[in-house]
Design a protein around this motif. Sequence first.
Motif, PDB file in Angstrom:
ATOM      1  N   SER A  70       0.831  -1.216   0.000  1.00 46.17           N
ATOM      2  CA  SER A  70       0.000   0.000   0.000  1.00 46.17           C
ATOM      3  C   SER A  70       0.859   1.257   0.000  1.00 46.17           C
ATOM      4  CB  SER A  70      -0.956  -0.013   1.188  1.00 46.17           C
ATOM      5  OG  SER A  70      -0.258  -0.148   2.406  1.00 46.17           O
ATOM      6  N   LYS A  71       1.920   1.255   0.803  1.00 41.88           N
ATOM      7  CA  LYS A  71       2.800   2.435   0.846  1.00 41.88           C
ATOM      8  C   LYS A  71       3.594   2.574  -0.447  1.00 41.88           C
ATOM      9  CE  LYS A  71       3.328   2.758   5.859  1.00 41.88           C
ATOM     10  NZ  LYS A  71       4.276   2.774   7.017  1.00 41.88           N
ATOM     11  N   MET A  72       4.042   1.438  -1.008  1.00 45.17           N
ATOM     12  CA  MET A  72       4.823   1.483  -2.238  1.00 45.17           C
ATOM     13  C   MET A  72       3.978   2.001  -3.397  1.00 45.17           C
ATOM     14  SD  MET A  72       6.747  -1.569  -4.337  1.00 45.17           S
ATOM     15  CE  MET A  72       5.251  -2.050  -5.195  1.00 45.17           C
ATOM     16  N   ILE A  73       2.731   1.508  -3.506  1.00 44.58           N
ATOM     17  CA  ILE A  73       1.839   1.952  -4.578  1.00 44.58           C
ATOM     18  C   ILE A  73       1.545   3.438  -4.418  1.00 44.58           C
ATOM     19  CG2 ILE A  73      -0.485   1.755  -5.537  1.00 44.58           C
ATOM     20  CD1 ILE A  73       1.389  -0.503  -6.340  1.00 44.58           C
ATOM     21  N   ASP A  74       1.328   3.862  -3.181  1.00 45.08           N
ATOM     22  CA  ASP A  74       1.091   5.276  -2.926  1.00 45.08           C
ATOM     23  C   ASP A  74       2.293   6.104  -3.369  1.00 45.08           C
ATOM     24  OD1 ASP A  74      -0.515   7.429  -1.812  1.00 45.08           O
ATOM     25  OD2 ASP A  74       0.967   7.539  -0.215  1.00 45.08           O
ATOM     26  N   TYR A  75       3.505   5.611  -3.094  1.00 42.89           N
ATOM     27  CA  TYR A  75       4.734   6.306  -3.505  1.00 42.89           C
ATOM     28  C   TYR A  75       4.849   6.360  -5.033  1.00 42.89           C
ATOM     29  CZ  TYR A  75       9.670   7.005  -4.561  1.00 42.89           C
ATOM     30  OH  TYR A  75      10.851   7.457  -5.099  1.00 42.89           O
TER      31      TYR A  75
END
Length: 270
Positions: A70-75
């Motif tokens: 989730s954090k990687m996709i957001d980044y």
Amino acid sequence: MQWKNIYRGLFMGISDLIPGVSGGTIAFIMGIYDELLASISGFFSREWKKYIGFLLPLGIGIGIALLVFSKMIDYLLVNHHAPTQFFFMGLIIGVLPFITKHVNMKKNFKLQHFLIILLVGVALASLAFLKPTDTTPITVLTSANALKLFFAGWLGSMAMLLPGISGSFILLLLGVYSTAIGALSNLNLPIIAVIGAGVIVGFIVSSKVISFLLSNYTYLIFSVIIGLIIGSIFVIYPGVPEQGTEFVMSVLAFIVGLIVASLFSSPNKE
């Protein structure tokens, strides 16, 4: 146990984090769409044990993707938006030959089927002109926002099972996408539980409905699905990058997406 479903679940989970990309499309690419619908529908029956081997590894993969990526996709969406979207455009376009061959379009589709593809594609593509504004993320549950989050999860999960419609985009339209991503990133368990309950109910209802329609109106439903997939391309199209580096990255990402779709949808895949 079909442990290879873990990596399939990873891809489906990652796609469901991105507004405009459908987990159902990814399931089609990997050739498990029909089995997915049958397994979800069958799990909520007396013969539920038959479907554990398929669903449990898939669910593990999806869960890992939602929590870890989730954090990687957001980044990526914030810092490399165009290449990320072009990669998924490659995946979506790459699955179309597989689907058209699967239903033998040349032989089985008539004029009305092509009209349905056109109408559905245009209808979904029109969503590209909507500019949904996500609201401030919800971090504390109340009776009012819990009901909203539950039904948002319900509607989002129904979209997840239909190739071409993104559950995340539905959440974005409903104003709860940032809430869902924030809850996953920060492990806000109460909010995850409420949205998750809605997702489960949506899966139960929509899997049975879609399975019935595919069994009784096969080519009609496939024409709708193809229209949804084509329309979704316009929804996630980010425009041509102005910077040279970003443009090259986008082209490469698009090609990689096509290759991945081709590999997964190959009739010789394991």
